[in-house]
Motif scaffolding. Structure first.
Motif, PDB file in Angstrom:
ATOM      1  N   GLU A 138       0.831  -1.207   0.000  1.00  0.00           N
ATOM      2  CA  GLU A 138       0.000   0.000   0.000  1.00  0.00           C
ATOM      3  C   GLU A 138       0.868   1.260   0.000  1.00  0.00           C
ATOM      4  O   GLU A 138       0.547   2.254  -0.643  1.00  0.00           O
ATOM      5  CB  GLU A 138      -0.923   0.029   1.233  1.00  0.00           C
ATOM      6  CG  GLU A 138      -2.228  -0.716   1.061  1.00  0.00           C
ATOM      7  CD  GLU A 138      -2.026  -2.219   1.121  1.00  0.00           C
ATOM      8  OE1 GLU A 138      -0.933  -2.655   1.524  1.00  0.00           O
ATOM      9  OE2 GLU A 138      -2.954  -2.963   0.765  1.00  0.00           O
ATOM     10  N   ASN A 139       1.981   1.198   0.730  1.00  0.00           N
ATOM     11  CA  ASN A 139       2.860   2.363   0.859  1.00  0.00           C
ATOM     12  C   ASN A 139       4.309   1.917   0.774  1.00  0.00           C
ATOM     13  O   ASN A 139       4.679   0.839   1.258  1.00  0.00           O
ATOM     14  CB  ASN A 139       2.630   3.083   2.195  1.00  0.00           C
ATOM     15  CG  ASN A 139       1.211   3.587   2.354  1.00  0.00           C
ATOM     16  OD1 ASN A 139       0.793   4.496   1.651  1.00  0.00           O
ATOM     17  ND2 ASN A 139       0.453   2.973   3.271  1.00  0.00           N
ATOM     18  N   GLU A 140       5.131   2.768   0.177  1.00  0.00           N
ATOM     19  CA  GLU A 140       6.581   2.523   0.110  1.00  0.00           C
ATOM     20  C   GLU A 140       7.298   3.838   0.377  1.00  0.00           C
ATOM     21  O   GLU A 140       6.858   4.902  -0.067  1.00  0.00           O
ATOM     22  CB  GLU A 140       6.982   1.991  -1.261  1.00  0.00           C
ATOM     23  CG  GLU A 140       6.375   0.652  -1.631  1.00  0.00           C
ATOM     24  CD  GLU A 140       6.996   0.052  -2.882  1.00  0.00           C
ATOM     25  OE1 GLU A 140       8.238  -0.042  -2.926  1.00  0.00           O
ATOM     26  OE2 GLU A 140       6.244  -0.307  -3.800  1.00  0.00           O
ATOM     27  N   TRP A 141       8.400   3.765   1.130  1.00  0.00           N
ATOM     28  CA  TRP A 141       9.177   4.967   1.396  1.00  0.00           C
ATOM     29  C   TRP A 141      10.615   4.567   1.730  1.00  0.00           C
ATOM     30  O   TRP A 141      10.914   3.397   1.980  1.00  0.00           O
ATOM     31  CB  TRP A 141       8.564   5.769   2.532  1.00  0.00           C
ATOM     32  CG  TRP A 141       8.571   5.108   3.881  1.00  0.00           C
ATOM     33  CD1 TRP A 141       9.487   5.268   4.875  1.00  0.00           C
ATOM     34  CD2 TRP A 141       7.596   4.174   4.386  1.00  0.00           C
ATOM     35  NE1 TRP A 141       9.162   4.501   5.963  1.00  0.00           N
ATOM     36  CE2 TRP A 141       7.997   3.823   5.698  1.00  0.00           C
ATOM     37  CE3 TRP A 141       6.434   3.599   3.864  1.00  0.00           C
ATOM     38  CZ2 TRP A 141       7.286   2.913   6.475  1.00  0.00           C
ATOM     39  CZ3 TRP A 141       5.707   2.710   4.637  1.00  0.00           C
ATOM     40  CH2 TRP A 141       6.133   2.374   5.939  1.00  0.00           C
ATOM     41  N   ILE A 142      11.499   5.537   1.709  1.00  0.00           N
ATOM     42  CA  ILE A 142      12.896   5.320   2.066  1.00  0.00           C
ATOM     43  C   ILE A 142      13.089   5.766   3.507  1.00  0.00           C
ATOM     44  O   ILE A 142      12.860   6.934   3.848  1.00  0.00           O
ATOM     45  CB  ILE A 142      13.859   6.100   1.142  1.00  0.00           C
ATOM     46  CG1 ILE A 142      13.624   5.719  -0.323  1.00  0.00           C
ATOM     47  CG2 ILE A 142      15.310   5.845   1.548  1.00  0.00           C
ATOM     48  CD1 ILE A 142      13.890   4.255  -0.622  1.00  0.00           C
ATOM     49  N   ALA A 143      13.487   4.846   4.367  1.00  0.00           N
ATOM     50  CA  ALA A 143      13.697   5.153   5.779  1.00  0.00           C
ATOM     51  C   ALA A 143      14.977   5.954   5.965  1.00  0.00           C
ATOM     52  O   ALA A 143      15.813   6.057   5.056  1.00  0.00           O
ATOM     53  CB  ALA A 143      13.757   3.858   6.584  1.00  0.00           C
ATOM     54  N   ASP A 144      15.158   6.518   7.160  1.00  0.00           N
ATOM     55  CA  ASP A 144      16.372   7.287   7.459  1.00  0.00           C
ATOM     56  C   ASP A 144      17.622   6.436   7.297  1.00  0.00           C
ATOM     57  O   ASP A 144      18.697   6.948   6.992  1.00  0.00           O
ATOM     58  CB  ASP A 144      16.302   7.843   8.890  1.00  0.00           C
ATOM     59  CG  ASP A 144      15.236   8.907   9.060  1.00  0.00           C
ATOM     60  OD1 ASP A 144      14.795   9.465   8.029  1.00  0.00           O
ATOM     61  OD2 ASP A 144      14.829   9.178  10.211  1.00  0.00           O
ATOM     62  N   SER A 145      17.476   5.128   7.495  1.00  0.00           N
ATOM     63  CA  SER A 145      18.607   4.211   7.341  1.00  0.00           C
ATOM     64  C   SER A 145      18.974   3.981   5.884  1.00  0.00           C
ATOM     65  O   SER A 145      20.010   3.389   5.579  1.00  0.00           O
ATOM     66  CB  SER A 145      18.258   2.859   7.965  1.00  0.00           C
ATOM     67  OG  SER A 145      17.165   2.255   7.268  1.00  0.00           O
ATOM     68  N   GLY A 146      18.125   4.456   4.973  1.00  0.00           N
ATOM     69  CA  GLY A 146      18.339   4.213   3.551  1.00  0.00           C
ATOM     70  C   GLY A 146      17.616   2.986   3.041  1.00  0.00           C
ATOM     71  O   GLY A 146      17.644   2.701   1.835  1.00  0.00           O
ATOM     72  N   ALA A 147      16.961   2.246   3.934  1.00  0.00           N
ATOM     73  CA  ALA A 147      16.274   1.016   3.541  1.00  0.00           C
ATOM     74  C   ALA A 147      14.993   1.325   2.777  1.00  0.00           C
ATOM     75  O   ALA A 147      14.247   2.243   3.123  1.00  0.00           O
ATOM     76  CB  ALA A 147      15.940   0.178   4.769  1.00  0.00           C
ATOM     77  N   GLN A 148      14.736   0.537   1.724  1.00  0.00           N
ATOM     78  CA  GLN A 148      13.453   0.591   1.041  1.00  0.00           C
ATOM     79  C   GLN A 148      12.424  -0.044   1.978  1.00  0.00           C
ATOM     80  O   GLN A 148      12.528  -1.218   2.305  1.00  0.00           O
ATOM     81  CB  GLN A 148      13.521  -0.172  -0.276  1.00  0.00           C
ATOM     82  CG  GLN A 148      14.481   0.428  -1.291  1.00  0.00           C
ATOM     83  CD  GLN A 148      14.535  -0.379  -2.578  1.00  0.00           C
ATOM     84  OE1 GLN A 148      13.854  -1.383  -2.721  1.00  0.00           O
ATOM     85  NE2 GLN A 148      15.361   0.054  -3.514  1.00  0.00           N
TER      86      GLN A 148
END
Length: 373
Positions: free
Chosen positions: A343-353
């Motif tokens: 439903e949702n995708e984003w790039i975390a502060d760690s750089g992880a997808q």
């Protein structure tokens, strides 16, 4: 030695360096100096796909992506002379970077442009011919399955199982699992390998055999299916759920994180799936498990590429589809796909997808897996 960017060095296409052989032919998609294994051929027709998403445009898009077919150039080997190999298999003839023809070779060329030779490199000379198989991603399991092992198989088809005495140059930091994979799948032992320290050494060969890749932008040549023979006939019975729970921060590839993994895996177990962490098993054990599997679910990634060892008709349940490699594997092996889009995708502060799934979509996904035969 003064610092020098390799991007300042000229490039040369590999076919221009190939040694003209008496047993080569010159036909469409081949060159004089090219030793032919298989003629150019169209990739196999796509397998079926059922996409679960709350976005209709994405369902249409992946239906289109899955339907695309492509002609794959001829498979075979070039033989080129006076080559030194550096970094992750970059080829140089003198000061010219030797360009191969493939997506991963394009990535290698970009890397060559960014490498800075800021210290002298010692020259290691190998008296045997070399067989160049690796490129960017040599620490990533999936690249070995779809890129590097097939190159070994092409070379073996033309030069014999022992490669005619030629040696495969590999960096000293090549993962142990990669060496095991070479041994189990291709019968390549330490006697067929020469190691070099990519931080300190270039390795020089009077002659290098350069197999083609077995795909065109990961549309696989039909011959590649023979590199991964189908298991002896039996009715696949296991239901496997690949878990990345213990591996999210350990990968040499792209960092990925599924929010709600526990919920997804809880549903998998309730539907009769076994949780399978590839890193807990040997290469032989992994191959055996995938040969026994009738249904396989997991996040997109290298572990799912093990479906190459599974039979036709095995249903592949995939979370996310950031590229089409798994779809092309399914076309090659004729394995239907159930695709679950987050439903949702984003790039975390760690750089992880990072991505999440709703409970409703997870339920629909496993319902579709059950209906797929």
């Amino acid at each position: 030695m003064e610092a020098e960017k390799l991007s300042h060095l000229p490039q040369i296409e590999i076919e221009k360096l190939a040694i003209v052989q008496s047993d080569t032919i010159n036909t469409e998609n081949t060159y004089s100096g090219f030793k032919l294994f298989r003629q150019a051929e169209k990739s196999l027709k796509p397998s079926t796909i059922n996409t679960i998403s709350n976005k209709e445009d994405m369902i249409s898009w992946f239906s289109y992506v899955n339907s695309v077919e492509k002609k794959v150039p001829a498979l075979g080997c070039y033989e080129i002379e006076s080559i030194h190999i550096t970094s992750h298999g970059l080829l140089f003839n003198g000061k010219e970077h030797v360009r191969e023809v493939s997506h991963i070779a394009d990535v290698a060329s970009l890397d060559a442009e960014n490498i800075v030779a800021d210290k002298p490199m010692s020259k290691k000379t190998c008296k045997n011919p070399g067989v160049s198989i690796i490129g960017p991603g040599y620490k990533v399991y999936g690249h070995w399955l779809v890129d590097f092992i097939p190159r070994v198989k092409i070379a073996q088809a033309l030069y014999g199982h022992d490669l005619g005495g030629a040696l495969i140059p590999l960096p000293t930091d090549t993962p142990k699992w990669a060496l095991n994979l070479l041994s189990v799948v291709a019968g390549i032992s330490s006697e067929n390998i020469v190691f070099y320290d990519m931080q300190k050494e270039n390795i020089f060969f009077s002659k290098v055999i350069v197999p083609t890749y077995a795909h065109a932008s990961y549309h696989f040549h039909p011959a590649m299916s023979g590199f991964y023979p189908r298991p002896a006939f039996h009715k696949p019975f296991r239901k496997i759920c690949i878990t990345r729970k213990n591996y999210e921060t350990e990968t040499s590839g792209v960092l990925k994180k599924l929010v709600g993994r526990d919920l997804f895996e809880k549903y998998a177990i309730s539907r009769g799936y076994e949780l399978f962490a590839p890193e807990d098993f040997t290469v032989r054990e992994q191959i055996s498990i995938f040969r026994e599997a009738g249904k396989i679910v997991g996040e997109y990634g290298s572990a799912l590429h093990n479906a190459l060892f599974s039979n036709a008709g095995v249903t592949i349940g995939m979370i996310r589809c950031p590229n089409d490699v798994q779809l092309r594997i399914s076309a090659l092996r004729q394995q239907p796909v159930v695709l679950l889009l987050p439903e949702n995708e984003w790039i975390a502060d760690s750089g992880a997808q990072t991505y999440d799934l709703s409970q409703n979509s997870i339920e629909r996904f496993f319902d579709e897996m059950e209906m797929s035969r």
